[in-house]
Design a protein around this motif. Structure first.
Motif, PDB file in Angstrom:
ATOM      1  N   LEU A 174       0.852  -1.185   0.000  1.00  0.00           N
ATOM      2  CA  LEU A 174       0.000   0.000   0.000  1.00  0.00           C
ATOM      3  C   LEU A 174       0.890   1.237   0.000  1.00  0.00           C
ATOM      4  CD1 LEU A 174      -2.831   1.422   0.637  1.00  0.00           C
ATOM      5  CD2 LEU A 174      -2.217   1.088   3.039  1.00  0.00           C
ATOM      6  N   HIS A 175       0.521   2.243  -0.785  1.00  0.00           N
ATOM      7  CA  HIS A 175       1.284   3.492  -0.715  1.00  0.00           C
ATOM      8  C   HIS A 175       0.374   4.685  -0.966  1.00  0.00           C
ATOM      9  CE1 HIS A 175       1.735   4.074  -5.190  1.00  0.00           C
ATOM     10  NE2 HIS A 175       1.581   2.767  -5.187  1.00  0.00           N
ATOM     11  N   TRP A 176       0.725   5.802  -0.364  1.00  0.00           N
ATOM     12  CA  TRP A 176      -0.013   7.047  -0.506  1.00  0.00           C
ATOM     13  C   TRP A 176       0.871   8.184  -0.009  1.00  0.00           C
ATOM     14  CZ3 TRP A 176      -0.294   3.964   3.698  1.00  0.00           C
ATOM     15  CH2 TRP A 176      -0.239   4.561   4.955  1.00  0.00           C
ATOM     16  N   ALA A 177       0.467   9.419  -0.318  1.00  0.00           N
ATOM     17  CA  ALA A 177       1.229  10.581   0.143  1.00  0.00           C
ATOM     18  C   ALA A 177       0.278  11.708   0.510  1.00  0.00           C
ATOM     19  CB  ALA A 177       2.197  11.043  -0.941  1.00  0.00           C
ATOM     20  N   LYS A 178       0.635  12.430   1.572  1.00  0.00           N
ATOM     21  CA  LYS A 178      -0.132  13.589   2.012  1.00  0.00           C
ATOM     22  C   LYS A 178       0.723  14.849   1.910  1.00  0.00           C
ATOM     23  CE  LYS A 178      -1.056  12.111   6.188  1.00  0.00           C
ATOM     24  NZ  LYS A 178      -0.480  10.741   6.248  1.00  0.00           N
ATOM     25  N   GLU A 179       0.066  15.948   1.600  1.00  0.00           N
ATOM     26  CA  GLU A 179       0.708  17.263   1.681  1.00  0.00           C
ATOM     27  C   GLU A 179       0.262  17.916   2.978  1.00  0.00           C
ATOM     28  OE1 GLU A 179       0.971  21.604  -0.621  1.00  0.00           O
ATOM     29  OE2 GLU A 179      -0.057  19.904  -1.568  1.00  0.00           O
ATOM     30  N   ILE A 180       1.221  18.302   3.808  1.00  0.00           N
ATOM     31  CA  ILE A 180       0.910  18.841   5.127  1.00  0.00           C
ATOM     32  C   ILE A 180       1.538  20.224   5.270  1.00  0.00           C
ATOM     33  CG2 ILE A 180       1.077  18.472   7.623  1.00  0.00           C
ATOM     34  CD1 ILE A 180       1.385  15.496   7.052  1.00  0.00           C
ATOM     35  N   LYS A 181       0.759  21.161   5.784  1.00  0.00           N
ATOM     36  CA  LYS A 181       1.256  22.510   6.029  1.00  0.00           C
ATOM     37  C   LYS A 181       1.454  22.697   7.525  1.00  0.00           C
ATOM     38  CE  LYS A 181       0.246  27.428   5.310  1.00  0.00           C
ATOM     39  NZ  LYS A 181       1.569  27.661   4.707  1.00  0.00           N
ATOM     40  N   PHE A 182       2.699  22.971   7.928  1.00  0.00           N
ATOM     41  CA  PHE A 182       3.006  23.226   9.328  1.00  0.00           C
ATOM     42  C   PHE A 182       3.205  24.715   9.553  1.00  0.00           C
ATOM     43  CE2 PHE A 182       3.798  18.735   9.367  1.00  0.00           C
ATOM     44  CZ  PHE A 182       3.498  18.348  10.679  1.00  0.00           C
ATOM     45  N   GLU A 183       2.700  25.172  10.656  1.00  0.00           N
ATOM     46  CA  GLU A 183       2.826  26.574  11.032  1.00  0.00           C
ATOM     47  C   GLU A 183       4.295  26.990  11.053  1.00  0.00           C
ATOM     48  OE1 GLU A 183       1.468  29.415  14.808  1.00  0.00           O
ATOM     49  OE2 GLU A 183       1.632  27.250  15.028  1.00  0.00           O
ATOM     50  N   GLY A 184       4.585  28.129  10.408  1.00  0.00           N
ATOM     51  CA  GLY A 184       5.943  28.657  10.426  1.00  0.00           C
ATOM     52  C   GLY A 184       6.859  28.080   9.368  1.00  0.00           C
ATOM     53  N   MET A 185       6.387  27.109   8.597  1.00  0.00           N
ATOM     54  CA  MET A 185       7.215  26.507   7.549  1.00  0.00           C
ATOM     55  C   MET A 185       6.868  27.126   6.206  1.00  0.00           C
ATOM     56  SD  MET A 185       9.036  24.173   9.162  1.00  0.00           S
ATOM     57  CE  MET A 185       9.538  22.854   8.062  1.00  0.00           C
ATOM     58  N   ASP A 186       7.875  27.607   5.476  1.00  0.00           N
ATOM     59  CA  ASP A 186       7.637  28.217   4.178  1.00  0.00           C
ATOM     60  C   ASP A 186       7.191  27.195   3.139  1.00  0.00           C
ATOM     61  OD1 ASP A 186       8.396  30.693   5.174  1.00  0.00           O
ATOM     62  OD2 ASP A 186      10.507  30.393   4.650  1.00  0.00           O
ATOM     63  N   MET A 187       7.738  25.987   3.242  1.00  0.00           N
ATOM     64  CA  MET A 187       7.437  24.933   2.276  1.00  0.00           C
ATOM     65  C   MET A 187       6.546  23.883   2.936  1.00  0.00           C
ATOM     66  SD  MET A 187       7.998  23.694  -0.830  1.00  0.00           S
ATOM     67  CE  MET A 187       9.476  24.571  -1.385  1.00  0.00           C
TER      68      MET A 187
END
Length: 297
Positions: A174-187
Motif C-alpha cells: 500500500l502506498h499514498w502521500a499527504k501534503e501537510i502545512k506546518f505553522e511557520g514553515m515556508d514549504m
C-alpha cells in the motif's frame, strides 16, 4: 524544530573552536572549516548496497538502483543526534546515492521500520472512499491543533493527497502521500508512506522531504516499493488464524493513522514522520549564506 539541526552544527563548530588557542582572537570561521565539518560528519557513516537482511530474519531489502542503505544503528544516530528526533527503533534508511546525510545537497531519505500490530485484514480495501477519509483526517488535524500548541508543536493542516492511496492486492503493498502545512514553515511537507503487509504486522517505508521534492520521490517510488519483502514464514500468505492475532483496523485505519479517536492525529503523525528532517536543507542553506554569502557574492 530547525533550531535543533542548527544547534547540532554549531556544537560541532564550538568543538573546532575549543581545539584552538583561546588567546587567538584573530581566528575566523571560513568556508573551508565549514566543509571540513560537514565532510567529517558525512564520512563517519558507512553505506551498503546489494541484498540486506532486515531484523531477525524478518525481511529482505534489495537496495534499489540509485540508492544506498544505512543500517539501523547508524540511522538511529542520524535521526536522533543530527535531526533531533526522539529515540525509536529503526531498521535503517535509504538515501539517494548522490546525497549526503547532512548538508546543502539533501533532498529526501526513506526510513524503514517495522510495526508488529497483527495481521491486517484487507477486505475493506476496495470499499474505501478516499475523499471521505481525507476529510476525516483533515478534521482530526484541525481539532488537535490546540493540543499541539500546548505541547509546543506547530499547528498542522492536511492540504490534501499528494498521491492518492493505492493498494496492490497481489503484492500486499500500500502506498499514498499527504501534503501537510506546518505553522511557520515556508514549504509544505511531503509525507510519503509505503506499507508492506506481513503475517504479524507491516514494514513502513516513510519518505522524508518537502513538497517540492515530490517528483524526485515519485520518479523512484516503484523501485522502492518493490525493494522490500518479508521472508518465508513472515509473509502475508503465511497467516494462521489459529495462532496469529488480527489487527483492530484494516486498510482504511492504516492510512488514517489507525484509531485516530484513541491515539490522536498528531500522535499517529509523529509515529510515521520525522518532523526535524524537513529543516535540514533550509537550515544549512540559510546558515551557509549567513556565514559565507558576502564572500561568494
Amino acid at each position: 524544530m530547525k533550531n535543533l539541526t542548527i544547534l547540532a552544527f554549531l556544537l560541532c563548530i564550538s568543538h573546532v573552536f575549543s581545539q584552538t588557542d583561546s588567546t587567538d582572537t584573530g581566528f575566523e570561521l571560513d568556508e573551508e572549516i565549514y566543509l571540513k565539518i560537514l565532510d567529517s560528519i558525512n564520512n563517519s557513516y558507512t553505506f551498503q548496497k546489494g541484498t540486506i537482511q532486515l531484523g531477525n530474519d524478518l525481511a529482505t531489502l534489495h537496495v534499489p538502483e540509485g540508492f544506498k542503505y544505512l543500517d539501523g544503528q547508524q540511522s538511529q544516530r542520524v535521526l536522533t543526534e543530527l535531526w533531533g528526533n526522539p529515540p525509536s527503533e529503526t531498521l535503517g534508511m535509504l538515501f539517494p546515492e548522490e546525497i549526503s546525510v547532512l548538508g546543502d545537497d539533501f533532498t529526501y531519505a526513506i526510513e524503514i521500520t517495522y510495526s508488529e500490530e497483527g495481521y491486517i485484514d484487507d477486505d475493506d480495501a476496495d470499499d474505501i472512499d478516499y475523499d471521505d477519509l481525507l476529510e476525516d483526517m483533515q478534521e482530526s488535524a484541525i481539532e488537535e491543533n490546540e493540543e499541539r500548541k500546548k505541547q509546543g508543536y506547530p499547528t498542522a493542516e492536511i492540504v490534501g493527497w499528494a498521491a492518492e492511496p493505492f493498494y496492490d492486492h497481489n503484492a500486499k503493498k500500500l502506498h499514498w502521500a499527504k501534503e501537510i502545512k506546518f505553522e511557520g514553515m515556508d514549504m509544505n511537507t511531503l509525507n510519503y508512506n509505503i506499507r508492506v503487509l506481513g503475517r504479524k504486522g507491516y514494514l513502513n517505508l516513510n519518505a522524508i522531504s518537502d513538497m517540492d521534492k515530490l517528483h524526485l520521490v515519485q520518479n523512484n517510488i516503484d523501485r522502492v516499493i518493490s525493494s522490500a519483502e518479508f521472508n518465508p514464514g513472515k509473509r502475508y500468505s503465511d497467516f494462521d488464524p489459529d495462532f496469529d492475532e488480527v489487527a483492530a483496523y484494516g486498510i482504511g485505519g492504516l492510512i488514517a493513522g489507525k484509531v485516530l479517536a484513541k491515539v490522536g492525529f498528531f500522535a499517529a503523525l509523529l509515529k510515521f514522520w520525522k518532523i526535524i528532517a524537513v529543516g535540514v536543507v533550509a537550515a544549512f542553506g540559510t546558515l551557509r549564506k549567513r556565514l559565507f554569502g558576502s564572500k561568494n557574492a
